[in-house]
Design an enzyme around this catalytic site. Structure first.
Site, mmCIF file in Angstrom:
data_model
loop_
_atom_site.group_PDB
_atom_site.id
_atom_site.type_symbol
_atom_site.label_atom_id
_atom_site.label_comp_id
_atom_site.label_asym_id
_atom_site.label_seq_id
_atom_site.Cartn_x
_atom_site.Cartn_y
_atom_site.Cartn_z
ATOM 1 C CG ASN A 43 80.622 -5.705 1.124
ATOM 2 O OD1 ASN A 43 79.621 -6.408 1.221
ATOM 3 N ND2 ASN A 43 80.832 -4.917 0.099
ATOM 4 N N GLY A 221 95.879 -3.867 -6.000
ATOM 5 C CA GLY A 221 95.185 -4.696 -6.986
ATOM 6 C C GLY A 221 95.945 -5.978 -7.285
ATOM 7 N N GLY A 224 99.329 -6.874 -5.585
ATOM 8 C CA GLY A 224 99.440 -7.304 -4.192
ATOM 9 C C GLY A 224 99.352 -6.148 -3.231
ATOM 10 N N GLY A 250 88.986 -5.189 -1.859
ATOM 11 C CA GLY A 250 89.506 -4.363 -0.766
ATOM 12 C C GLY A 250 88.799 -4.677 0.545
ATOM 13 C CG ASP A 251 84.672 -3.929 1.000
ATOM 14 O OD1 ASP A 251 85.287 -2.913 1.374
ATOM 15 O OD2 ASP A 251 83.628 -3.882 0.331
HETATM 16 P P1 ATP Z 1 87.784 -2.918 -4.679
HETATM 17 O O1 ATP Z 1 87.374 -1.469 -4.670
HETATM 18 O O2 ATP Z 1 87.738 -3.572 -6.025
HETATM 19 O O3 ATP Z 1 87.147 -3.713 -3.625
HETATM 20 P P2 ATP Z 1 90.275 -1.807 -3.799
HETATM 21 O O4 ATP Z 1 90.527 -0.808 -4.875
HETATM 22 O O5 ATP Z 1 89.835 -1.308 -2.475
HETATM 23 O O6 ATP Z 1 89.334 -2.956 -4.309
HETATM 24 P P3 ATP Z 1 92.641 -3.289 -4.536
HETATM 25 O O7 ATP Z 1 93.961 -2.728 -4.191
HETATM 26 O O8 ATP Z 1 92.204 -3.219 -5.951
HETATM 27 O O9 ATP Z 1 91.599 -2.647 -3.518
HETATM 28 O O10 ATP Z 1 92.575 -4.827 -4.104
HETATM 29 C C1 ATP Z 1 92.690 -5.218 -2.751
HETATM 30 C C2 ATP Z 1 93.433 -6.508 -2.674
HETATM 31 O O11 ATP Z 1 92.691 -7.518 -3.391
HETATM 32 C C3 ATP Z 1 94.803 -6.510 -3.321
HETATM 33 O O12 ATP Z 1 95.797 -6.018 -2.455
HETATM 34 C C4 ATP Z 1 94.970 -8.007 -3.610
HETATM 35 O O13 ATP Z 1 95.287 -8.691 -2.426
HETATM 36 C C5 ATP Z 1 93.557 -8.416 -4.031
HETATM 37 N N1 ATP Z 1 93.368 -8.306 -5.498
HETATM 38 C C6 ATP Z 1 92.729 -7.326 -6.151
HETATM 39 N N2 ATP Z 1 92.754 -7.537 -7.495
HETATM 40 C C7 ATP Z 1 93.414 -8.693 -7.672
HETATM 41 C C8 ATP Z 1 93.779 -9.476 -8.821
HETATM 42 N N3 ATP Z 1 93.462 -9.093 -10.063
HETATM 43 N N4 ATP Z 1 94.461 -10.636 -8.625
HETATM 44 C C9 ATP Z 1 94.784 -11.047 -7.384
HETATM 45 N N5 ATP Z 1 94.477 -10.361 -6.256
HETATM 46 C C10 ATP Z 1 93.807 -9.204 -6.397
#
Ligand code: ATP
Length: 302
Positions: A43, A221, A224, A250-251
């Site tokens: 990814n 999330g 930001g 996140g990817d």
């Molecule tokens: P995942 O496991 O769902 O791939 P993660 O837990 O590794 O994600 P997150 O911190 O949830 O990582 O999200 C990574 C980035 O994606 C955030 O920093 C943001 O830039 C973007 N993002 C995630 N959720 C949202 C949202 N609801 N609205 C806008 N941007 C988001």
């Protein structure tokens, strides 16, 4: 663009959509089955390539039809897959996903991903050394990760570790990691906590950064992303978007960050681009579907 090497997992995601989980011993009729190429390594490599990075994917597949499928998919995504190794007598990694109305239940079987060893790293060492950035996650054996990160670091390659899924090895890997990108839960685990209360997150990031050389970027999330710049905490807010599916957010963030950094984009700007790109990705269904091109990110940048 610069060169990115992504060493990591590739899976065939088998997604079964069903109204509920069967009980133990029960058989039920599900609604639908879909196949997607996944795995954090694949990814993130796709995200980097979509953004325009010259990206090499380094990993292993099995000698089965899923192996052929994922290999074809990755090459169609413009990744250099020449060094992907096909192992005999093992299957390609599989994620068995039950997509339920409220959430997903997932079982991952590592298969060939579990055979990524030091010997493989020796075989593909040139691909790592000639890259500007090495991007890794923790879906492959941790001993191999340490070995690959050390090789990259010794050869002046910028190293980026996305500590997902979280593993206690992270502390030990830090001497070889330039940039660490946990989400909030992984950051809490890094400092030995289950959860960090929201009002304390920024101060905790600042405190951690003051005592560590590795650059920390915490993805948060919909909030930001936060990091420390010139001794001060910076939080780049996400744009308000209509969320369809956050899988792979996140990817996308990590792939774009690696691609932008490999191209010499300054750190802060690279984080802003990755945050925008990840915000775009959550507006489409599936981990890879919404991963944007650089042009698509540029459109919303201004
Ligand atoms: P995942 O496991 O769902 O791939 P993660 O837990 O590794 O994600 P997150 O911190 O949830 O990582 O999200 C990574 C980035 O994606 C955030 O920093 C943001 O830039 C973007 N993002 C995630 N959720 C949202 C949202 N609801 N609205 C806008 N941007 C988001």
């Amino acid at each position: 663009m610069g060169k990115i090497a992504v060493l990591g997992s590739v899976n065939m995601d088998i997604v079964i959509t069903t109204g509920r989980m069967p009980k133990i011993g029960e058989t039920i009729i599900g609604d639908q089955i879909d196949y997607f190429v996944g795995g954090k390594g694949a990814n993130q490599a796709v995200a980097a390539a979509r953004f325009g990075g010259t990206t090499t994917f380094l990993g292993k597949i099995g000698q089965d039809t899923f192996g052929e499928k994922v290999y074809r998919h990755l090459s169609e995504e413009q990744l250099d897959v020449q060094s992907v190794a096909q192992e005999k007598n093992i299957f390609t990694g599989i994620a068995s996903i039950f997509k339920l109305p409220q959430d997903n239940c997932i079982t991952v079987i590592s298969g060939a991903n579990g055979l990524i060893d030091r010997e493989y790293v020796d075989q593909i060492a040139d691909k790592i050394i000639e890259s500007d950035v090495l991007l890794v996650q923790i879906e492959i054996p941790v001993d191999t990760l340490r070995y690959a990160l050390q090789l990259a670091k010794e050869n002046g390659v910028t190293t980026l570790l996305n500590p997902a899924p979280y593993h206690d090895i992270v502390g030990e890997l830090l001497p070889y990691v330039d940039i660490l990108t946990p989400n909030e839960t992984e950051f809490a685990a890094l400092i030995g906590k289950e959860l960090i209360p929201e009002p304390e997150i920024e101060a905790t990031i600042l405190a951690w950064q003051q005592t560590h050389a590795t650059k920390l970027v915490v993805t948060r999330g919909s909030q930001g992303v936060s990091f420390v710049d010139s001794g001060k905490i910076v939080t780049v807010a996400s744009k308000k978007v209509t969320v369809v599916d956050t899988t792979g957010a996140g990817d996308t963030f990590n792939g774009i960050l690696a691609a932008a950094l490999s191209d010499g984009v300054p750190f802060k700007e690279a984080v802003v681009l990755a945050n925008l790109g990840a915000g775009l990705s959550v507006q489409k269904l599936g981990a890879q579907t919404g991963m944007p091109t650089r042009k698509e990110v540029a459109v919303i940048e201004n």
